[in-house]
Design an enzyme around this catalytic site. Structure first.
Site, PDB file in Angstrom:
ATOM      1  N   ILE A  50      15.435 -71.268  -1.881  1.00  0.00           N
ATOM      2  CA  ILE A  50      16.593 -70.589  -1.289  1.00  0.00           C
ATOM      3  C   ILE A  50      16.244 -69.124  -1.005  1.00  0.00           C
ATOM      4  O   ILE A  50      15.505 -68.515  -1.758  1.00  0.00           O
ATOM      5  CB  ILE A  50      17.768 -70.596  -2.294  1.00  0.00           C
ATOM      6  N   GLU A  76      13.589 -80.045  -1.597  1.00  0.00           N
ATOM      7  CA  GLU A  76      14.898 -80.362  -2.189  1.00  0.00           C
ATOM      8  C   GLU A  76      16.010 -79.910  -1.255  1.00  0.00           C
ATOM      9  O   GLU A  76      17.045 -80.528  -1.169  1.00  0.00           O
ATOM     10  CB  GLU A  76      15.043 -79.738  -3.570  1.00  0.00           C
TER      11      GLU A  76
HETATM   12  N1  COA Z   1      14.535 -56.882 -13.257  1.00  0.00           N
HETATM   13  C1  COA Z   1      15.841 -56.573 -13.098  1.00  0.00           C
HETATM   14  N2  COA Z   1      16.568 -56.994 -12.042  1.00  0.00           N
HETATM   15  C2  COA Z   1      15.947 -57.723 -11.116  1.00  0.00           C
HETATM   16  C3  COA Z   1      14.599 -58.064 -11.213  1.00  0.00           C
HETATM   17  C4  COA Z   1      13.881 -57.607 -12.331  1.00  0.00           C
HETATM   18  N3  COA Z   1      12.614 -57.897 -12.478  1.00  0.00           N
HETATM   19  N4  COA Z   1      14.261 -58.787 -10.132  1.00  0.00           N
HETATM   20  C5  COA Z   1      15.355 -58.917  -9.381  1.00  0.00           C
HETATM   21  N5  COA Z   1      16.372 -58.265  -9.970  1.00  0.00           N
HETATM   22  C6  COA Z   1      17.752 -58.169  -9.478  1.00  0.00           C
HETATM   23  C7  COA Z   1      17.805 -57.690  -8.042  1.00  0.00           C
HETATM   24  O1  COA Z   1      17.880 -56.301  -7.974  1.00  0.00           O
HETATM   25  C8  COA Z   1      19.079 -58.364  -7.571  1.00  0.00           C
HETATM   26  O2  COA Z   1      20.184 -57.643  -8.072  1.00  0.00           O
HETATM   27  P1  COA Z   1      21.542 -57.518  -7.226  1.00  0.00           P
HETATM   28  O3  COA Z   1      22.082 -58.917  -7.141  1.00  0.00           O
HETATM   29  O4  COA Z   1      22.362 -56.604  -8.058  1.00  0.00           O
HETATM   30  O5  COA Z   1      21.114 -56.961  -5.905  1.00  0.00           O
HETATM   31  C9  COA Z   1      19.068 -59.704  -8.307  1.00  0.00           C
HETATM   32  O6  COA Z   1      18.257 -59.499  -9.459  1.00  0.00           O
HETATM   33  C10 COA Z   1      18.497 -60.842  -7.476  1.00  0.00           C
HETATM   34  O7  COA Z   1      17.198 -60.501  -7.063  1.00  0.00           O
HETATM   35  P2  COA Z   1      16.608 -60.985  -5.656  1.00  0.00           P
HETATM   36  O8  COA Z   1      15.192 -60.586  -5.631  1.00  0.00           O
HETATM   37  O9  COA Z   1      17.501 -60.519  -4.540  1.00  0.00           O
HETATM   38  O10 COA Z   1      16.784 -62.550  -5.797  1.00  0.00           O
HETATM   39  P3  COA Z   1      16.733 -63.681  -4.704  1.00  0.00           P
HETATM   40  O11 COA Z   1      18.065 -63.867  -4.113  1.00  0.00           O
HETATM   41  O12 COA Z   1      15.578 -63.499  -3.767  1.00  0.00           O
HETATM   42  O13 COA Z   1      16.454 -64.926  -5.649  1.00  0.00           O
HETATM   43  C11 COA Z   1      15.555 -65.976  -7.587  1.00  0.00           C
HETATM   44  C12 COA Z   1      15.306 -64.983  -6.457  1.00  0.00           C
HETATM   45  C13 COA Z   1      14.288 -66.099  -8.383  1.00  0.00           C
HETATM   46  C14 COA Z   1      16.682 -65.480  -8.477  1.00  0.00           C
HETATM   47  C15 COA Z   1      15.947 -67.334  -6.950  1.00  0.00           C
HETATM   48  O14 COA Z   1      14.907 -67.773  -6.136  1.00  0.00           O
HETATM   49  C16 COA Z   1      16.259 -68.374  -7.995  1.00  0.00           C
HETATM   50  O15 COA Z   1      17.350 -68.422  -8.514  1.00  0.00           O
HETATM   51  N6  COA Z   1      15.299 -69.251  -8.289  1.00  0.00           N
HETATM   52  C17 COA Z   1      15.515 -70.296  -9.248  1.00  0.00           C
HETATM   53  C18 COA Z   1      14.313 -71.167  -9.418  1.00  0.00           C
HETATM   54  C19 COA Z   1      13.827 -71.747  -8.123  1.00  0.00           C
HETATM   55  O16 COA Z   1      13.008 -71.173  -7.470  1.00  0.00           O
HETATM   56  N7  COA Z   1      14.272 -72.935  -7.759  1.00  0.00           N
HETATM   57  C20 COA Z   1      13.886 -73.588  -6.530  1.00  0.00           C
HETATM   58  C21 COA Z   1      14.874 -73.368  -5.466  1.00  0.00           C
HETATM   59  S1  COA Z   1      16.497 -73.901  -6.072  1.00  0.00           S
END
Ligand code: COA
Length: 434
Positions: free
Chosen positions: A215, A237
């Site tokens: 996603i 998926e």
């Molecule tokens: N420390 C603190 N905060 C962090 C961080 C870190 N290392 N990395 C990211 N964040 C914060 C960001 O600032 C952001 O905050 P906000 O919502 O206040 O802006 C939030 O966490 C989300 O980060 P972002 O990088 O925008 O996430 P994303 O939307 O690109 O999603 C995952 C990344 C990893 C969360 C997402 O891919 C996920 O949920 N994966 C689950 C596992 C997976 O990959 N499954 C397969 C697909 S379902």
């Protein structure tokens, strides 16, 4: 069998339907945009009739009003994945999170987590009485089959998707007719950093490869750099709008796939109306349940399988946290590990974990010496393969701890490299040398 008569005999209003839910029941809600939002909201309106109803779901895309503080005596959230509307319920202690690989969730529903009530959305039945589960086959179909009671919202706006994605009305206990817009996931705004990450990921993708895309903005950015590739396939998926664009450009053909040639194999869909229109009655879309699509052994039967997912943090050994920020559960495991492992079974397969090198406006490095205290390892250091940021590609599989750390430092944001190098030199008792 008179299909019309049978159909009519099962029709109830949503208010009547939710009266069949009892206190202490386990209610499983269909995944993502397959959620029957109208029925779920009616269930919450009926809260005074319930005590301690357990709500189980993976990605929540509805209003999740059951997770509000004032509902805590009536509903208890047990989430496989958290979103903006449910995160606080777990953080504040009135909900729980259950770690599980996506492909194993249906097994739980047939064993240790028996389902009292399944709430699903279906498209209207065809002349033979088969309703498509539309956007969500994943765990939704196996749940409906395992539940003691299945309540389905019949929604004319739910696309009729093909594959192993049908329920017969004789297998549904209660039908509630209500049309509503399928929630849309707007196309993410792709930043320059994400474009660079997409460009780096695209370097690992060859003509004829089969793709899984997670996603978010990064998978969409990757797709933008694939327009000059040929005969890509999909076994994923989920898919979103970006896949439609590449199909329409003739880049995705699925012709070179070694499993389900000429078909996109998918467990759920989430995008805009453009995607929902594309998949409606489209024979290239083969919707199948998550036990099949995400089973690593099945994934591995696709030669040249490339999985692309994201992460919140990665430590210098390559342990990937994709679901928590310290003790705060942020999202879930989803299918990340299923596809990392499936790609490892695939001849010519690669798994990629891609993310921006920093978070919070460049103030935090996502490549760290140690994961935050309380955090969870989603993909282990033994499973991890490629890590990609805007600064490049780090190959970790088969590499020593020393080389992994070196490769990761080289793709960290430059302003954080110094502190990572100090840790490298402490750990490996040698000067860091590029
Ligand atoms: N420390 C603190 N905060 C962090 C961080 C870190 N290392 N990395 C990211 N964040 C914060 C960001 O600032 C952001 O905050 P906000 O919502 O206040 O802006 C939030 O966490 C989300 O980060 P972002 O990088 O925008 O996430 P994303 O939307 O690109 O999603 C995952 C990344 C990893 C969360 C997402 O891919 C996920 O949920 N994966 C689950 C596992 C997976 O990959 N499954 C397969 C697909 S379902």
């Amino acid at each position: 069998m008179d299909i019309n008569k049978l159909y009519k005999s099962k029709l109830k209003t949503a208010e009547e339907a939710v009266n069949y839910i009892k206190s202490n029941d386990r209610v499983v809600i269909a995944h993502a945009v397959g959620e029957p939002i109208y029925i779920v909201d009616k269930m919450v309106e009926n809260y005074k009739a319930y005590k301690n109803v357990e709500i189980v779901q993976l990605v929540p895309m509805g209003h999740s009003l059951y997770a509000k503080e004032e509902m805590k005596e009536h509903f208890k959230l047990n989430a496989f994945f958290l979103g903006g509307n449910t995160r606080d319920a777990v953080y504040e202690g009135r909900g729980d999170f259950t770690p599980c690989f996506f492909y194993q969730i249906p097994t739980l529903f047939r064993s240790s987590l028996p389902v009292d009530v399944a709430l699903v959305t279906v498209s209207p039945p065809d002349k033979d009485g088969f309703c498509s589960l539309g956007t969500s086959c994943d765990y939704t179909k196996p749940t409906a089959q395992a539940a003691k009671l299945t309540i389905a919202q019949v929604n004319k706006k739910m696309p009729r998707t093909l594959g192993d994605n049908f329920l017969h009305i004789s297998d549904i206990d209660i039908l509630v007719e209500h049309d509503e817009q399928i929630p849309e996931l707007p196309n993410p705004k792709i930043t320059d950093v994400e474009m660079k990450i997409g460009e780096n990921c695209a370097k690992l993708i060859n003509d004829g490869d089969t793709l899984q895309l997670g996603i978010g903005a990064i998978p969409d950015a990757v797709l933008k750099f694939l327009t000059n590739k040929k005969d890509l396939g999909i076994h994923s998926e989920m898919i979103s709008d970006g896949v439609v664009d590449l199909y329409e450009k003739g880049v995705i053909t699925c012709k070179k796939k070694t499993l389900h040639k000429n078909k996109m194999v998918v467990a759920f869909l989430m995008g805009t109306q453009k995607l929902y229109d594309f998949v409606h009655d489209n024979p290239i879309i083969n919707m199948m349940d998550i036990e099949y699509v995400n089973n690593p052994i099945v994934i591995g039967q696709n030669d040249n399988m490339i999985s692309i997912n994201s992460a919140l943090e990665v430590d210098l050994m390559g342990q990937v946290c994709a679901e928590a920020i310290g003790l705060k559960q942020f999202s879930g495991i989803g299918g990340q590990v299923d596809f990392v492992r499936g790609s490892a079974f695939s001849k010519g397969g690669k798994s990629i974990i891609a993310f921006p090198a920093t978070a919070r406006n460049g103030t935090i490095s996502k490549i760290v010496p140690f994961l935050q205290k309380g955090s969870a390892v989603t993909t282990s250091r033994t499973d991890v393969d490629y890590i990609v940021t805007e600064y490049g590609i780090a190959h970790l599989k088969g590499e020593t701890l020393r080389t992994r750390a070196k490769n990761l430092i080289n793709i960290a944001a430059p302003q954080f490299r110094e502190e990572l190098i100090i840790e490298y030199e402490n750990r490996f008792k040698e000067k860091f040398n590029n």
